[in-house]
Motif scaffolding. Structure first.
Motif, PDB file in Angstrom:
ATOM      1  N   ASN A   1      36.135   5.396  43.717  1.00 26.82           N
ATOM      2  CA  ASN A   1      37.485   4.134  42.915  1.00 26.82           C
ATOM      3  C   ASN A   1      36.805   3.499  41.960  1.00 26.82           C
ATOM      4  OD1 ASN A   1      39.920   5.215  44.485  1.00 26.82           O
ATOM      5  ND2 ASN A   1      38.328   4.671  46.627  1.00 26.82           N
ATOM      6  N   VAL A   2      34.999   3.254  42.759  1.00 35.11           N
ATOM      7  CA  VAL A   2      34.719   1.692  41.752  1.00 35.11           C
ATOM      8  C   VAL A   2      34.029   2.214  40.288  1.00 35.11           C
ATOM      9  CG1 VAL A   2      31.959   0.810  41.835  1.00 35.11           C
ATOM     10  CG2 VAL A   2      33.301   0.747  44.037  1.00 35.11           C
TER      11      VAL A   2
ATOM     12  N   ASP B   1      38.268   2.465  33.444  1.00 40.26           N
ATOM     13  CA  ASP B   1      39.257   2.201  32.751  1.00 40.26           C
ATOM     14  C   ASP B   1      38.519  -0.216  32.640  1.00 40.26           C
ATOM     15  OD1 ASP B   1      39.708   4.536  33.759  1.00 40.26           O
ATOM     16  OD2 ASP B   1      40.493   3.853  35.643  1.00 40.26           O
ATOM     17  N   GLU B   2      38.643  -0.431  33.250  1.00 37.21           N
ATOM     18  CA  GLU B   2      38.698  -1.997  33.284  1.00 37.21           C
ATOM     19  C   GLU B   2      37.698  -2.527  32.682  1.00 37.21           C
ATOM     20  OE1 GLU B   2      41.605  -3.293  33.633  1.00 37.21           O
ATOM     21  OE2 GLU B   2      42.519  -1.140  34.757  1.00 37.21           O
ATOM     22  N   LEU B   3      36.041  -1.534  33.033  1.00 36.27           N
ATOM     23  CA  LEU B   3      35.162  -2.823  31.819  1.00 36.27           C
ATOM     24  C   LEU B   3      34.755  -1.962  31.010  1.00 36.27           C
ATOM     25  CD1 LEU B   3      33.416  -4.106  35.004  1.00 36.27           C
ATOM     26  CD2 LEU B   3      35.026  -5.039  33.392  1.00 36.27           C
TER      27      LEU B   3
ATOM     28  N   LEU C   1      30.734 -12.507  33.918  1.00 41.39           N
ATOM     29  CA  LEU C   1      32.153 -12.518  33.947  1.00 41.39           C
ATOM     30  C   LEU C   1      32.896 -11.095  34.830  1.00 41.39           C
ATOM     31  CD1 LEU C   1      34.727 -13.848  32.931  1.00 41.39           C
ATOM     32  CD2 LEU C   1      34.874 -13.468  30.821  1.00 41.39           C
ATOM     33  N   GLU C   2      31.921  -9.581  33.841  1.00 41.26           N
ATOM     34  CA  GLU C   2      33.084  -8.787  34.627  1.00 41.26           C
ATOM     35  C   GLU C   2      32.299  -8.819  35.755  1.00 41.26           C
ATOM     36  OE1 GLU C   2      32.507  -6.327  29.993  1.00 41.26           O
ATOM     37  OE2 GLU C   2      30.543  -6.462  31.706  1.00 41.26           O
ATOM     38  N   LEU C   3      31.186  -8.647  36.488  1.00 42.06           N
ATOM     39  CA  LEU C   3      30.830  -8.771  37.801  1.00 42.06           C
ATOM     40  C   LEU C   3      32.085  -9.828  37.958  1.00 42.06           C
ATOM     41  CD1 LEU C   3      29.145  -7.895  39.695  1.00 42.06           C
ATOM     42  CD2 LEU C   3      27.775 -10.142  39.602  1.00 42.06           C
TER      43      LEU C   3
END
Length: 75
Positions: free
Chosen positions: A4-5, A11-13, A35-37
């Motif tokens: 999941n992580v 997908d997002e980062l 910001l991504e964290l």
């Protein structure tokens, strides 16, 4: 939990899937900035119904740290 992580990171980062291991450092190996964290933390809180305190975020250095935290604190 790891998958999941990993999927979120891909997908997002836009992290390369082959770079993601339990030992991979979020900033050093994967190039995740603050910001991504924050995005990762918010997504984990929503998806896994957990609250990650600000002081805990500083202890999330590797993918494994995130996975372990989620396993220990998710409902």
């Amino acid at each position: 939990m790891f998958e999941n992580v990993k999927q979120f990171l891909v997908d997002e980062l836009r992290v390369k899937a082959e770079d993601i291991t339990m030992e991979a450092e979020l900033a050093g190996d994967l190039g995740i900035n603050s910001l991504e964290l924050a995005e990762l933390v918010l997504a984990c809180e929503e998806k896994f119904n957990v609250v990650i305190a600000d002081e805990e975020v500083h202890h999330l250095n590797t993918v494994g740290d995130v996975v372990k935290y989620l396993e220990e604190h998710s409902n």
